[in-house]
Design a protein around this motif. Structure first.
Motif, PDB file in Angstrom:
ATOM      1  N   VAL A  74      39.450  42.593  46.194  1.00  0.00           N
ATOM      2  CA  VAL A  74      39.305  41.144  46.249  1.00  0.00           C
ATOM      3  C   VAL A  74      37.990  40.775  45.577  1.00  0.00           C
ATOM      4  CG1 VAL A  74      39.213  39.115  47.737  1.00  0.00           C
ATOM      5  CG2 VAL A  74      40.611  41.086  48.395  1.00  0.00           C
ATOM      6  N   GLY A  75      38.067  40.221  44.386  1.00  0.00           N
ATOM      7  CA  GLY A  75      36.877  39.864  43.634  1.00  0.00           C
ATOM      8  C   GLY A  75      36.595  40.853  42.527  1.00  0.00           C
ATOM      9  N   SER A  76      35.895  40.387  41.487  1.00  0.00           N
ATOM     10  CA  SER A  76      35.711  41.220  40.292  1.00  0.00           C
ATOM     11  C   SER A  76      34.266  41.211  39.808  1.00  0.00           C
ATOM     12  CB  SER A  76      36.637  40.738  39.177  1.00  0.00           C
ATOM     13  OG  SER A  76      36.326  39.399  38.793  1.00  0.00           O
ATOM     14  N   GLY A  77      33.309  41.076  40.743  1.00  0.00           N
ATOM     15  CA  GLY A  77      31.906  41.147  40.373  1.00  0.00           C
ATOM     16  C   GLY A  77      31.451  42.585  40.230  1.00  0.00           C
ATOM     17  N   PHE A  78      30.168  42.827  40.482  1.00  0.00           N
ATOM     18  CA  PHE A  78      29.614  44.161  40.256  1.00  0.00           C
ATOM     19  C   PHE A  78      30.273  45.216  41.139  1.00  0.00           C
ATOM     20  CE2 PHE A  78      26.338  41.215  38.811  1.00  0.00           C
ATOM     21  CZ  PHE A  78      26.074  41.736  37.561  1.00  0.00           C
ATOM     22  N   GLY A  79      30.486  44.920  42.411  1.00  0.00           N
ATOM     23  CA  GLY A  79      31.124  45.898  43.289  1.00  0.00           C
ATOM     24  C   GLY A  79      32.598  46.045  43.026  1.00  0.00           C
ATOM     25  N   GLY A  80      33.308  44.947  42.866  1.00  0.00           N
ATOM     26  CA  GLY A  80      34.751  45.001  42.662  1.00  0.00           C
ATOM     27  C   GLY A  80      35.150  45.619  41.343  1.00  0.00           C
ATOM     28  N   SER A  81      34.386  45.353  40.287  1.00  0.00           N
ATOM     29  CA  SER A  81      34.712  45.916  38.981  1.00  0.00           C
ATOM     30  C   SER A  81      34.551  47.427  38.968  1.00  0.00           C
ATOM     31  CB  SER A  81      33.826  45.289  37.908  1.00  0.00           C
ATOM     32  OG  SER A  81      34.100  43.910  37.765  1.00  0.00           O
ATOM     33  N   VAL A  82      33.463  47.908  39.588  1.00  0.00           N
ATOM     34  CA  VAL A  82      33.270  49.354  39.685  1.00  0.00           C
ATOM     35  C   VAL A  82      34.444  49.995  40.421  1.00  0.00           C
ATOM     36  CG1 VAL A  82      31.847  51.151  40.743  1.00  0.00           C
ATOM     37  CG2 VAL A  82      30.760  49.260  39.537  1.00  0.00           C
ATOM     38  N   ALA A  83      34.819  49.405  41.556  1.00  0.00           N
ATOM     39  CA  ALA A  83      35.922  49.952  42.335  1.00  0.00           C
ATOM     40  C   ALA A  83      37.230  49.917  41.547  1.00  0.00           C
ATOM     41  CB  ALA A  83      36.065  49.188  43.649  1.00  0.00           C
ATOM     42  N   ALA A  84      37.457  48.858  40.795  1.00  0.00           N
ATOM     43  CA  ALA A  84      38.690  48.747  40.011  1.00  0.00           C
ATOM     44  C   ALA A  84      38.826  49.916  39.037  1.00  0.00           C
ATOM     45  CB  ALA A  84      38.713  47.421  39.259  1.00  0.00           C
ATOM     46  N   TYR A  85      37.739  50.222  38.335  1.00  0.00           N
ATOM     47  CA  TYR A  85      37.800  51.313  37.360  1.00  0.00           C
ATOM     48  C   TYR A  85      37.916  52.669  38.041  1.00  0.00           C
ATOM     49  CZ  TYR A  85      36.238  54.748  33.950  1.00  0.00           C
ATOM     50  OH  TYR A  85      36.141  55.856  33.164  1.00  0.00           O
ATOM     51  N   ARG A  86      37.068  52.931  39.023  1.00  0.00           N
ATOM     52  CA  ARG A  86      37.057  54.258  39.631  1.00  0.00           C
ATOM     53  C   ARG A  86      38.373  54.562  40.347  1.00  0.00           C
ATOM     54  NH1 ARG A  86      33.558  56.631  36.471  1.00  0.00           N
ATOM     55  NH2 ARG A  86      31.487  55.674  36.546  1.00  0.00           N
ATOM     56  N   LEU A  87      38.939  53.597  41.045  1.00  0.00           N
ATOM     57  CA  LEU A  87      40.190  53.854  41.759  1.00  0.00           C
ATOM     58  C   LEU A  87      41.359  53.985  40.795  1.00  0.00           C
ATOM     59  CD1 LEU A  87      39.835  51.561  44.911  1.00  0.00           C
ATOM     60  CD2 LEU A  87      39.124  53.940  44.576  1.00  0.00           C
ATOM     61  N   ALA A  88      41.396  53.142  39.777  1.00  0.00           N
ATOM     62  CA  ALA A  88      42.462  53.267  38.779  1.00  0.00           C
ATOM     63  C   ALA A  88      42.348  54.587  38.029  1.00  0.00           C
ATOM     64  CB  ALA A  88      42.418  52.089  37.808  1.00  0.00           C
ATOM     65  N   ASP A  89      41.118  54.978  37.721  1.00  0.00           N
ATOM     66  CA  ASP A  89      40.901  56.234  37.010  1.00  0.00           C
ATOM     67  C   ASP A  89      41.321  57.432  37.855  1.00  0.00           C
ATOM     68  OD1 ASP A  89      39.827  57.615  34.656  1.00  0.00           O
ATOM     69  OD2 ASP A  89      38.288  58.353  36.015  1.00  0.00           O
ATOM     70  N   ALA A  90      41.276  57.289  39.186  1.00  0.00           N
ATOM     71  CA  ALA A  90      41.705  58.361  40.083  1.00  0.00           C
ATOM     72  C   ALA A  90      43.212  58.388  40.278  1.00  0.00           C
ATOM     73  CB  ALA A  90      41.008  58.209  41.433  1.00  0.00           C
ATOM     74  N   GLY A  91      43.920  57.479  39.645  1.00  0.00           N
ATOM     75  CA  GLY A  91      45.371  57.480  39.717  1.00  0.00           C
ATOM     76  C   GLY A  91      45.966  56.581  40.770  1.00  0.00           C
ATOM     77  N   LEU A  92      45.152  55.769  41.442  1.00  0.00           N
ATOM     78  CA  LEU A  92      45.677  54.864  42.452  1.00  0.00           C
ATOM     79  C   LEU A  92      46.230  53.606  41.792  1.00  0.00           C
ATOM     80  CD1 LEU A  92      43.726  56.732  44.110  1.00  0.00           C
ATOM     81  CD2 LEU A  92      43.380  54.786  45.639  1.00  0.00           C
TER      82      LEU A  92
END
Length: 777
Positions: free
Chosen positions: A12-30
């Motif tokens: 929920v949200g795409s700032g500094f914390g959310g953007s990092v999580a978006a990349y790392r989780l997607a990169d892990a295959g989630l």
């Protein structure tokens, strides 16, 4: 009935914390979905004309879907962002690490309580580095032309030198050169990154226009949409804009449901929807995250929700009639990024006095001079003055409309103000504010400058001294007359802590009592960063994702600072004062059969795996004691329990006699964890070493039989019926990797390693003989 959409992770949200999580989780295959309430802004789409700026505010109730969201609370006003990339779209690019000694542990606050950070600078160092590499940072390049002639940079440097203050150029998330190591030149096309930019628009190097805080139309600002979010989209993350989250709920069977409305700016319509997930990352900004969590009333949420709010010590002041370095011409604050240099005020924690902070040069683009229209015209009432008067009447009448976006949409005008140098202050104010919801569900903030008065007085006095040195006129911003500040760095509201009585989430951002729910934005900070908080928020999110995906991080020294020893510290897990510790890592994979009590029944069922670091705190003591007990830390990956779950307490025993008196020996495991529904679970496992042929050594030492039980039974307690059981194995490649993970710490490390190896091989020799046996449960 419509089928509910379900994914692995919702952010929920795409700032500094959310953007990092978006990349790392997607990169892990989630399977990862990002829900962002604002629009996507490609270079060239940020508002510039008076008419566009008049609509550039966020208040859907007034049909405004723009970039700026402006809030008014007791003691402070705030400006935050609404758009794909969050606050990175409108911040001033500064990427400073939090000062090492400012990660305080139980520092008393003026009116009771304390500030405590359950993480340390050492915990964050590798994650700071990861974020800096991903975003791309460098100081303002004053060693090159035309950057060396920037008037405001020179002015702050000169003032610092005369006052004996520390001046420096902070790292900026701006592309001055076409690629890493390139000579900086304005307006040149940037080299393409290894992933396509999600906007598909050409980006160019910084043209020194000073438009950083209102959206960079050249794409030279390395905002999160150009970095982490583009990489996330390349890895398959689903980025959904104009999707505003209204609440979250527990999902039957585990996980969470996220309720949202989809905005259509063209028609003003809103379409409601919900999405389910196993992992939910709240990153809607301090105000957004706090409002959603407060309104959702999730069961088991800590009473600390809403506490530890602060404005990161933000203070805006102005120097008028400032001259350039030669004192011949009025200083032009434009022709550069918004911030190029900074002065650091030391804290009492690192040799200064009082609470420390930073003062940074400010600037603004020339084209917005029309916003100052009435300020230079004697006898006229500017729209800014009208706005302040309306605010005063609002104050007298007790009106509680805390969102000022619609009102500010009317605040447009114009003129020029040469020689005006804004100064931007921030630092360690007192985090004693409280966020709450009023009777109508609107967010409120109870915070004042009173308890932080000494800090703000020090900041203002230093700014006044800078004005004196530069022969300029110092002025507070008008709101200070009512002891109000403008904060662009609101923090707290869902703070980290060591336990639910202290914080909402732990040092990794996971909410106490609600496994799989994380906080990854400024709301999680238990106090001010002091420096600009963007990089610290990104680093905390990097660390959160590492733990979420791999589960291999130590909680860190900050987790136990000032408190009683943790369970691991009591039973082992750290080197004894005079002993030598030994550790190694083991990874096993296999199957879990729900409802089965017999782990030898076969290999059917769902997958299950774990990765453990086994730590012997004192090798000599370990080899001498009959139970040979060590600490096991790491994670269990069990889809039926909600995916990767942290081992909260783990025990390992090596070569202990089987309880049946047969002479067999076992390696035993007892791992406490909590599933996604918050239910305590224990994995009890064993490896049988049976007297018999040496050909069985490999299979016996690499096969783990286990059961999973409800609760957290100790070794001397009955486990009760098994929820399920199975077997795990070490593959040859993982065994070879395991051999490389042995580490020692303390005196005689090599000798201790040799002693352990001889003991291990000796025990195997003693066990295996001519007789074979079948494993028993």
């Amino acid at each position: 009935m419509e089928t509910m959409e379900n994914v692995d992770a919702v952010i929920v949200g795409s700032g500094f914390g959310g953007s990092v999580a978006a990349y790392r989780l997607a990169d892990a295959g989630l399977a990862t979905v990002v829900l962002e309430r604002g629009r996507s802004y490609a270079p060239g789409q940020f508002p510039r004309s008076p008419a566009e700026v008049g609509k550039a505010f966020w208040d859907p109730s007034e049909n405004l879907y723009g970039l700026f969201d402006v809030w008014s609370f007791k003691g402070c006003d705030s400006v935050v962002s609404s758009g794909l990339g969050g606050g990175s779209l409108i911040y001033a690019n500064v990427m400073l690490r939090k000062d090492e000694k400012w990660f305080v542990h139980e520092q008393a606050l003026p009116e009771g309580g304390y500030e405590h950070w359950p993480v340390t600078r050492a915990d964050l160092e590798p994650h700071y580095e990861a974020a800096e590499r991903m975003i791309g940072v460098r100081p303002y390049p004053t060693e090159h032309e035309p950057y060396s002639r920037t008037g405001k940079t020179q002015a702050l440097q000169d003032a610092a030198a005369q006052l004996g203050l520390e001046w420096f150029r902070p790292p900026l998330a701006i592309s001055f050169g076409t690629h890493t190591g390139a000579v900086p030149r304005p307006r040149e096309p940037l080299a393409e990154p290894p992933y396509p930019n999600l906007h598909g628009v050409l980006r160019t190097t910084c043209r020194l226009c000073g438009e950083c805080d209102i959206g960079c139309n050249d794409g030279s600002k390395n905002s999160m949409d150009h970095t982490y979010l583009s990489a996330a989209a390349h890895r398959g993350a689903d980025l959904r804009t104009l999707t505003e989250v209204k609440g979250v709920r527990l999902r039957d069977g585990g996980g969470y449901l996220v309720d949202y409305v989809r905005h259509d700016p063209e028609t003003g319509r809103r379409e409601a929807g919900s999405i389910g997930c196993a992992k939910l990352v709240m990153a809607a900004g301090t105000y957004g995250t706090a409002r959603i969590l407060l309104g959702s009333r999730l069961p088991g949420m800590s009473r600390a929700l809403g506490t530890r709010f602060s404005g990161n010590g933000d203070l805006l002041t102005f120097l008028f009639n400032t001259k350039d370095r030669d004192r011949l011409r009025p200083l032009d604050p434009g022709g550069a990024p918004v911030i190029t240099s900074a002065i650091r005020l030391p804290d009492e924690l690192d040799g200064g006095w009082g609470r420390g902070g930073y003062i940074e040069d400010g600037g603004y683009p020339a084209f917005v001079d029309w916003t100052l229209r009435g300020l230079d015209v004697p006898g006229s009432v500017s729209r800014a003055a009208e706005f302040l008067w309306e605010r005063f009447l609002q104050f007298l009448s007790g009106s509680s409309d805390t969102n000022l976006s619609a009102e500010l949409a009317e605040l447009t005008g114009g003129s020029r103000s040469v020689g005006t140098l804004p100064l931007l202050g921030m630092g360690r104010d007192i985090p004693d504010g409280v966020l709450a919801l009023d009777g109508e569900g609107r967010l409120t903030a109870d915070w004042t400058v009173r308890t932080s008065r000494a800090y703000f007085d020090r900041l203002r006095t230093t700014m006044q001294r800078i004005a004196d040195v530069l022969d300029a006129d110092y002025e507070d911003n008008p709101l200070w007359l009512r002891e109000r500040v403008i904060s662009v760095h609101p923090l707290g509201g869902a703070p980290m802590g060591r336990h639910p009585g202290e914080g909402v989430c732990d040092g990794f951002g996971e909410v106490f009592g609600l496994p799989g729910l994380y906080v990854a934005d400024g709301a999680a900070l238990p106090g001010p960063v002091g420096a600009n908080p963007a990089l610290t928020i990104a680093a905390l999110s990097e660390r959160m994702c590492r733990q979420m995906i791999h589960g291999d991080l130590d909680p860190g020294a900050g987790a136990a600072g000032g408190s009683a020893p943790t369970e691991g510290a009591v039973d082992g897990g750290g080197r004894a004062e005079d002993g030598t510790s030994l550790s190694f890592t083991e990874e096993m994979r296999g199957r879990y059969v729900a409802g089965a009590s017999d782990p030898f029944a076969g290999e059917q069922g769902e997958r299950l795996a774990f990765r453990l670091t086994i730590t012997i705190d004192d090798v000599d003591r370990f080899l001498a004691e009959p139970e040979r007990r060590a600490v096991a830390e790491g994670w269990i990956d069990w889809p039926g329990g909600g995916g990767r779950r942290r081992v909260e307490r783990g025990r390992f025993h090596l070569f202990v006699p089987d309880d049946d008196g047969s002479g067999r020996k076992e390696m035993r495991y007892r791992l406490h964890f909590t599933d996604v529904r918050g239910e305590p679970r224990t994995l009890v496992g064993w490896k049988h070493l049976c007297e018999g042929s040496p050909t069985h050594v490999w299979s016996d030492t690499t096969t783990l039989y286990y059961r999973i039980h409800a609760g957290h039974p100790e070794e001397d307690e009955a486990e009760g019926p098994a929820l399920g059981s199975g077997t795990l194995h070490i593959r040859l490649a993982e065994f070879l990797e395991q051999l490389t993970t042995f580490r020692t710490e303390g005196p005689d490390g090599l000798t201790a390693l040799h002693r352990f190896g001889r003991f291990f091989l000796g025990e195997l020799w003693d066990v295996y003989g001519p007789d074979d046996c079948q494993p028993v449960s």
